[in-house]
Design an enzyme around this catalytic site. Structure first.
Site, mmCIF file in Angstrom:
data_model
loop_
_atom_site.group_PDB
_atom_site.id
_atom_site.type_symbol
_atom_site.label_atom_id
_atom_site.label_comp_id
_atom_site.label_asym_id
_atom_site.label_seq_id
_atom_site.Cartn_x
_atom_site.Cartn_y
_atom_site.Cartn_z
ATOM 1 N N LYS A 7 1.610 4.496 8.095
ATOM 2 C CA LYS A 7 1.118 5.544 7.189
ATOM 3 C C LYS A 7 0.521 6.738 7.928
ATOM 4 O O LYS A 7 0.580 7.854 7.420
ATOM 5 C CB LYS A 7 0.085 4.961 6.230
ATOM 6 C CG LYS A 7 -1.200 4.512 6.905
ATOM 7 C CD LYS A 7 -2.093 3.769 5.934
ATOM 8 C CE LYS A 7 -3.393 3.394 6.586
ATOM 9 N NZ LYS A 7 -4.098 2.341 5.841
ATOM 10 N N ARG B 136 -14.417 -2.189 -0.409
ATOM 11 C CA ARG B 136 -13.302 -1.382 -0.882
ATOM 12 C C ARG B 136 -12.561 -2.291 -1.851
ATOM 13 O O ARG B 136 -13.188 -2.887 -2.714
ATOM 14 C CB ARG B 136 -12.434 -0.904 0.298
ATOM 15 C CG ARG B 136 -11.609 0.336 -0.035
ATOM 16 C CD ARG B 136 -10.856 0.884 1.172
ATOM 17 N NE ARG B 136 -9.698 0.058 1.540
ATOM 18 C CZ ARG B 136 -8.826 0.378 2.502
ATOM 19 N NH1 ARG B 136 -8.986 1.469 3.201
ATOM 20 N NH2 ARG B 136 -7.799 -0.412 2.781
HETATM 21 C C1 LIG Z 1 -4.288 1.459 6.791
HETATM 22 C C2 LIG Z 1 -4.358 0.007 6.607
HETATM 23 C C3 LIG Z 1 -4.236 -0.853 7.715
HETATM 24 C C4 LIG Z 1 -4.093 -0.341 9.137
HETATM 25 O O1 LIG Z 1 -5.333 0.162 9.557
HETATM 26 P P1 LIG Z 1 -5.562 0.683 11.068
HETATM 27 O O2 LIG Z 1 -7.023 0.810 11.191
HETATM 28 O O3 LIG Z 1 -4.839 1.969 11.166
HETATM 29 O O4 LIG Z 1 -4.993 -0.360 11.973
HETATM 30 C C5 LIG Z 1 -4.288 -2.206 7.477
HETATM 31 N N1 LIG Z 1 -4.461 -2.700 6.233
HETATM 32 C C6 LIG Z 1 -4.577 -1.911 5.153
HETATM 33 C C7 LIG Z 1 -4.758 -2.524 3.819
HETATM 34 C C8 LIG Z 1 -4.541 -0.526 5.306
HETATM 35 O O5 LIG Z 1 -4.660 0.263 4.227
#
Ligand SMILES: *Cc1c(COP(=O)(O)O)cnc(C)c1O
Length: 377
Positions: A36, A131
């Site tokens: 993302k 969250r």
């Molecule tokens: C964005 C996201 C991740 C990845 O997070 P990073 O800190 O970029 O490794 C993992 N799990 C969920 C649910 C996310 O939204």
């Protein structure tokens, strides 16, 4: 090539991905590559795949579709619970999703039947970040309520700490998943996947502080930046400079450093305090907040200082710079994860894949360790 521009050094991303994936695999943890941060840019997707990562994930269904458009047929997980109107595309393009509401599963079940497909899901558990997630005490009831679905299959439990509240994950957070998995299996529910978090949990894994039963992590920031924002951790043998942003100087003048006049009530990020430093040589860049998050920029030349900026301009103090800058010159920046995300999201910033690797100096990554944690994963 038009500026501003982000250069993508895919060889460095591939290297980071290989190193971190192998570290996790040695601990029997699967590494899911999260795309993302770069809107599933094809060169980054390819770098992940070249590193042997065979399971991708993204929070946005648009990016999941993009991953499919690039031709990836392996496993893809949607990280954010789909909205009502996204159920059909979720079933069509993703193999799994992470959810926390029965409502979502009902939508997905209906849609999966309609499309004659199967779909897997992980239940997100709120282990303390506050969250998304089902509270631990309610997980058993949740599972009871969804046990009769036929086209969507329960694959396991997930947790996410370190993105919203700034709380750092610890063994005590993640072990809640292990305990819940135990409880569920005592009631006859198999829990194949325990997905123990994001890049901040990779920090825990490296310290051997992750519960044994965790068999999956979802890694975005770590693969792209070789670092983790909230802890300021730099991962061994990784690159922090896989992305660089270039912008052009459109004005350069000697000016007094103090603004003239009364200040309004509204304080602007990065420009709220001024010190009278006398006359300074200042460069104005054709780059602003609509292009990138300002406090995630680190000038490659460390004799440049960022004074602040607005939507379309960034002001640099180049008084003590060894280089003599002129209008039309380019200035380069290293990017924090938030700066990568915002520059990839901006339509004004060109994205340029750099295929060959030039051996530049290795970036001292601890410069990225500032606290824009809310912009993290
Ligand atoms: C964005 C996201 C991740 C990845 O997070 P990073 O800190 O970029 O490794 C993992 N799990 C969920 C649910 C996310 O939204």
């Amino acid at each position: 090539m038009r500026l501003p521009m982000v250069k993508i050094h895919s060889g460095k991303i591939r290297h980071n991905a290989r190193v971190l994936k192998e570290q996790l695999n040695r601990k029997h943890i699967a590494c899911i590559g999260v795309t993302k941060g770069v809107l599933a840019h094809p060169d980054v997707v390819n770098a992940f795949l070249d590193a042997g990562i065979d399971h991708l994930a993204d929070s946005r269904i648009q990016n999941v579709k993009r991953i499919r458009d690039w031709g990836f047929t392996g496993e893809v997980t949607l990280l954010r619970a789909p909205m009502n109107a996204e159920a059909a595309e979720t079933i069509a393009f993703a193999d799994n999703c992470i959810i926390s509401e029965i409502h979502t599963l009902e939508k997905l079940e209906t849609e999966a039947r309609k499309q004659g497909k199967n779909h897997g899901y992980l239940v997100m558990v709120d282990v303390g970040d506050r969250r998304e997630g089902v509270l631990p005490a309610q997980v058993l009831n949740f599972m009871e309520a969804v046990k009769d679905f036929t086209n969507i299959q329960f694959k396991g439990l997930a947790a996410n700490v370190g993105c919203f509240s700034g709380v750092l994950p610890t063994y005590d957070h993640i072990v809640v998943l292990e305990e819940l998995a135990q409880t569920l299996s005592e009631s006859g529910i198999d829990v194949p996947v325990i997905s123990g978090g994001n890049t901040s949990s990779l920090v825990l894994a490296n310290r051997n502080e992750l519960p044994e039963s965790v068999n999956q992590l979802r890694i975005g920031e770590g693969l792209l930046t070789g670092s983790e924002t909230v802890t300021g951790e730099i991962f061994d043998n990784t690159y922090q400079d896989a992305f660089r942003l270039k912008a052009e100087i459109i004005e350069i003048k000697k000016k007094p450093s103090m603004p003239v006049g009364e200040k309004g009530d509204v304080l602007f990020e990065g420009s709220s305090t001024f010190f009278d430093k006398g006359d300074r040589l200042r460069a104005v860049l054709a780059l602003g907040r609509q292009d990138v998050m300002l406090n995630g920029l680190i000038p490659v030349e460390d004799d440049i200082e960022i004074e602040g900026g607005s939507s379309d301009h960034i002001i640099l103090d180049v008084t003590t710079a060894s280089q003599r800058y002129a209008v039309g010159d380019e200035v380069e920046f290293y990017l924090s994860y938030s700066a990568i995300v915002t520059s990839f999201t901006s339509p004004y910033v060109q994205k340029l894949p750099i295929l060959e690797e030039r051996s530049g100096k290795k970036f001292e990554g601890n410069k990225t360790a500032h606290s824009d944690s809310n912009e993290g994963g």
